[in-house]
Enzyme design. Structure first.
Site, short mmCIF file in Angstrom:
data_model
loop_
_atom_site.label_atom_id
_atom_site.label_comp_id
_atom_site.label_asym_id
_atom_site.label_seq_id
_atom_site.Cartn_x
_atom_site.Cartn_y
_atom_site.Cartn_z
CG ASN A 83 -4.70 -12.16 22.64
OD1 ASN A 83 -5.44 -12.78 22.05
ND2 ASN A 83 -4.84 -10.90 23.04
CE LYS A 89 -2.09 -7.95 20.26
NZ LYS A 89 -3.42 -6.52 20.80
NE ARG A 111 -8.65 -11.53 25.14
CZ ARG A 111 -9.09 -10.69 24.06
NH1 ARG A 111 -8.23 -10.51 22.39
NH2 ARG A 111 -10.71 -10.53 24.04
CG HIS A 148 -11.62 -2.28 29.01
ND1 HIS A 148 -10.57 -2.89 29.28
CD2 HIS A 148 -11.60 -1.50 27.73
CE1 HIS A 148 -9.99 -2.87 28.26
NE2 HIS A 148 -10.64 -3.32 27.32
CG LEU A 149 -13.89 4.20 28.29
CD1 LEU A 149 -13.87 5.58 28.46
CD2 LEU A 149 -15.37 3.46 28.34
CG ASN A 163 -10.39 0.21 17.77
OD1 ASN A 163 -10.93 1.07 17.67
ND2 ASN A 163 -9.71 -0.12 17.08
N GLY A 164 -12.34 -1.34 21.00
CA GLY A 164 -13.30 -2.11 21.59
C GLY A 164 -14.01 -1.35 23.23
N GLY A 199 -9.31 5.21 28.37
CA GLY A 199 -9.87 5.34 29.50
C GLY A 199 -8.66 6.22 29.94
CD GLU A 200 -4.72 2.70 30.48
OE1 GLU A 200 -3.31 2.75 30.26
OE2 GLU A 200 -5.11 1.36 30.59
CD GLU A 247 -7.51 -7.30 28.58
OE1 GLU A 247 -6.37 -5.73 28.35
OE2 GLU A 247 -7.80 -8.01 27.79
P1 ADP Z 1 -7.75 -2.14 21.77
O1 ADP Z 1 -7.23 -3.27 23.11
O2 ADP Z 1 -9.66 -2.44 21.98
O3 ADP Z 1 -6.92 -2.02 20.01
P2 ADP Z 1 -6.50 -0.08 23.04
O4 ADP Z 1 -6.70 0.03 24.65
O5 ADP Z 1 -4.95 -0.11 22.37
O6 ADP Z 1 -7.75 -0.31 22.06
O7 ADP Z 1 -7.21 1.00 22.82
C1 ADP Z 1 -6.42 1.78 21.38
C2 ADP Z 1 -7.34 2.97 21.11
O8 ADP Z 1 -7.20 4.05 22.58
C3 ADP Z 1 -7.10 4.07 19.96
O9 ADP Z 1 -7.53 3.73 18.77
C4 ADP Z 1 -7.39 5.54 20.38
O10 ADP Z 1 -8.65 5.94 19.80
C5 ADP Z 1 -7.03 5.43 22.24
N1 ADP Z 1 -6.09 6.35 22.51
C6 ADP Z 1 -5.03 6.27 22.52
N2 ADP Z 1 -3.38 6.82 23.00
C7 ADP Z 1 -4.30 7.96 23.57
C8 ADP Z 1 -4.20 9.06 23.27
N3 ADP Z 1 -3.23 10.25 23.87
N4 ADP Z 1 -5.07 9.86 23.41
C9 ADP Z 1 -6.40 9.85 22.74
N5 ADP Z 1 -6.34 8.58 22.88
C10 ADP Z 1 -5.93 7.81 22.51
#
Ligand code: ADP
Length: 396
Positions: free
Chosen positions: A7, A14, A90, A207-208, A210-211, A332-333, A383
């Site tokens: 990626n 990555k 990717r 899919h929650l 940062n984006g 989301g997770e 992914e």
């Molecule tokens: P991206 O791939 O878009 O950079 P990710 O899917 O890795 O993002 O998500 C990162 C975000 O997940 C962090 O900015 C934070 O807001 C949230 N996050 C991660 N761990 C936790 C947690 N334990 N509790 C709440 N939010 C979390």
């Protein structure tokens, strides 16, 4: 077969080496600060991370270092490069040209280049990674897996904007959607996990991260998604504004004396929950802030959750129903509070949250009660594994 998944961004890269039969990650890591100074992080499965600072003037040196680390006699994951059967890249934007993943050859690269204007930061960076791998491993087959491809099944009513039609024809201005690899992976995993027939199902994937984006997946095909021409649209995100009244651009430009680039910078980097809270884009910080009585952190969490719920409502309409809702990615997770707030709006659908199950982390998990009319699950996205699977399917 071992698949190297790459990626590649403009200054970082990555990677994961995955055995496609066992689907085990043999080694993974990242290169950072490419073109600045250079840092390689490498981790073989079961061992500690190794961090090496070394010059990486271009992506070619970065990938060379990754390949050296993978084959190094002390902590290498493989004996030699001949054990890499394929590389999966990717790719961000495939425009309307790519409706699925594709084997990389000269013609394919030209087609990707023609999509560069749609993703001027991402696509050229992805192609730099492709070219560097081609130079270093000329005989290894490569596949491009697009963020946009899964969404190409959207019907016209979902992807056309209310703009002059010629902008679509001349410039390709339409909804494309992103995170497609994740939406595809999670919708399939959700159906499998719940024992549903994917071909006869209505699934909403949230899919929650940062984006963040949401998609409506009917009978295994995407019928709508929240991101648009670019990943700025849809949900309120970490630092991105999501959908706003487009007239705000002119209004803020005048009030703050900004040019268009300045306004776009605000919308991309200073908005979202970061902008609302003034504290952080990270939901852990927002929850801490809220617990300490910071009202704007609470506002940010509430705006985000309400936004997610509204999109879910819209996608129930788009599919005339829903069987399952899946939460995935960082928030989301890992954020039970956000899931609880979102589901709090969905009682009318017959969604009943299992508060105990909602506390668990880390694996596929049903968080609705057995009598809930709609199943709600947490399904971790992967992914890299999705890219590995597509790559093997195309090179075999
Ligand atoms: P991206 O791939 O878009 O950079 P990710 O899917 O890795 O993002 O998500 C990162 C975000 O997940 C962090 O900015 C934070 O807001 C949230 N996050 C991660 N761990 C936790 C947690 N334990 N509790 C709440 N939010 C979390």
């Amino acid at each position: 077969m071992n698949v190297l998944v790459i990626n590649c961004g403009s200054s970082s890269l990555k990677y994961q080496l995955i055995n496609s039969e066992s689907e085990e990650v043999l080694a993974k890591g990242l290169c950072e600060r490419i073109g600045i100074d250079g840092r390689l992080t490498y981790q073989k499965a079961g061992l500690d991370k190794e961090v090496t600072d070394a010059p990486m003037p271009t992506h070619k040196e970065a990938i060379k270092m990754v390949l050296d680390a993978l084959t190094n006699d002390k902590t290498g994951a493989i004996g030699s490069l001949s054990e890499v059967g394929a590389v999966g890249h990717r790719m961000v934007h495939g425009g309307e040209k790519f409706t699925s993943s594709a084997v990389i050859n000269d013609e394919m690269i030209k087609a990707v280049e023609s999509c560069n204007p749609l993703a001027p930061l991402h696509n050229p960076a992805n192609l730099i990674g492709v070219n560097a791998c081609k130079e270093l491993m000329p005989d290894v087959p490569m596949v491009g897996v697009f963020d946009t491809a899964f969404h190409q099944t959207m019907p016209k009513e979902a992807y056309l904007y209310g703009l002059p039609y010629e902008y679509y024809e001349k410039y390709g201005v339409r909804r494309y959607g992103f995170h497609g690899t994740s939406h595809s992976f999670v919708s399939k995993e959700t159906a499998k996990f719940l024992g549903m027939d994917l071909e006869n199902s209505k699934i909403i994937v949230a899919h929650l991260g940062n984006g963040a984006s949401i998609s409506a997946v009917k009978n295994g095909k995407c019928v709508d998604t929240s991101m648009g021409l670019t990943p700025l649209a849809g949900l309120v995100m970490g630092t991105r504004c999501g959908d706003i009244d487009p007239a705000i651009l002119e209004y803020i430009a005048q009030k703050e004396n900004l040019d268009l680039a300045g306004v776009m910078n605000v919308l991309n980097k200073k908005s979202g929950v970061q902008g609302i809270s003034g504290v952080s884009s990270d939901f852990r910080d927002l929850e801490n802030g809220m617990n300490e009585g910071n009202e704007r952190c609470a506002d940010a969490l509430n705006v985000f959750s309400y936004n997610v719920a509204k999109f879910i409502g819209a996608y129930v309409a788009a599919m005339n129903g829903v069987d399952a809702i899946a939460f995935t990615a960082g928030i989301g997770e890992n954020a039970p509070l956000v899931r609880e707030k979102v589901l709090g709006y969905l009682g009318y659908l017959g969604v009943v949250l299992d508060a105990e199950a909602n506390k668990k982390r880390g694996e596929n998990n049903v968080i609705s009660t057995p009598d809930s009319k709609v199943k709600v699950v947490v399904v971790p996205t992967n992914e890299e594994l999705a890219i590995c699977r597509d790559t093997v399917a195309l090179v075999k």
